[in-house]
Enzyme design. Structure first.
Site: not given
Length: 302
Positions: A45-46
């Protein structure tokens, strides 16, 4: 903390990754809390995204590929009237355009175009590689390369709420779907552009509806002892409930662990992949069955 103090630990943690933290940093923090020798996560996930990040400890890394390939569900906010150089709030806002007064029916008509099987061009700011170089590194150098469109599936796409300049969407999708690209494409279809200003991963199949744990809540459990902390971990076979199960004798398990193929009587149904269990109910790993012959695939080493 020296490596000698880390322990062999097997299990799956549904970590609720916080905003502003990289997936790798969240993984290492969780590993440190659990003092686990080995850990890996299943799909980054960013930093600007939050939500479910399954962390696999120890032998659970042997089933992590199934979580990488599984469907995901997200809630995202699309900010209208601009695009972004990165597709999200991290980038520079560019190409300003007026946001038309959008009727609910007009929004629904656009969303309907993106449900089902669609083609997506992956963003430059992604971990995909071109000639061995991650695209995001090329993008940071101002280099843009041609990317082939890829087929993805949008299982559901619902409008949760809206303002004059934002749409909050609930998206259930297949592996490989880029929410930034989906939002950009929806923005173009609306005629005003859009970028992701908020993204949260609500679930990873097959863990929909199960509780997630923040690093803060896990730190609070540390003071209650190791058993309280370990109690939040899911068993390894929880990652593969869709696979058929087969109970095996001790002798069969021993031969499979030695890398041998084993003929079964009565003949079980053929399956590309199966869950193998001992007679006492212990999950021992994954194997395949064809023409009544069992073969090991990913056996666990407890």
């Amino acid at each position: 903390m020296s490596r000698r103090q880390f322990r062999k630990l097997n299990g799956i943690l549904l970590l609720d990754k916080a905003l502003g933290v990289s997936s790798n940093k969240a993984l290492q923090d969780a590993r440190f809390l659990f003092q686990a020798e080995k850990a890996g996560h299943t799909g980054s996930l960013d930093p600007l995204a939050s939500g479910m990040l399954p962390v696999c400890f120890g032998e659970a890394t042997k089933v992590s590929a199934f979580l990488l390939d599984s469907g995901k569900r997200y809630v995202t906010t699309a900010s209208l009237g601009y695009t972004s150089t990165t597709g999200d709030a991290e980038g520079e806002k560019v190409n300003p355009r007026p946001v038309p007064e959008l009727a609910d029916a007009a929004i629904e008509a656009v969303l309907a175009r993106f449900r089902g099987d669609i083609m997506q061009i992956p963003p430059m700011y992604s971990a995909l590689k071109k000639d061995g170089q991650p695209l995001y590194k090329l993008a940071r150098q101002g280099v843009e390369v041609e990317r082939e469109a890829r087929a993805v599936s949008i299982h559901s796409l619902r409008l949760l709420e809206r303002t004059a300049t934002t749409l909050t969407l609930d998206v259930a999708c297949s592996k490989g779907t880029y929410i930034r690209t989906l939002v950009e494409d929806i923005g173009e279809a609306l005629g005003c552009g859009a970028y992701v200003s908020m993204l949260r991963r609500e679930s990873v199949e097959p863990f929909g509806g199960l509780p997630m744990h923040t690093l803060e809540s896990l730190r609070a459990l540390v003071g209650q002892g190791r058993e309280a902390l370990d109690a939040v971990l899911l068993p390894l076979d929880s990652a593969v409930p869709h696979l058929p199960a087969l109970v095996l004798s001790k002798a069969t398990i021993l031969r499979l662990r030695q890398g041998q193929k084993v003929r079964m009587e009565p003949v079980p149904a053929d399956a590309a992949l199966m869950r193998f269990y001992s007679e006492s109910g212990e999950f021992i790993g994954l194997g395949v069955c064809g023409n009544g012959v069992l073969a090991p695939k990913r056996l666990l080493a407890y």
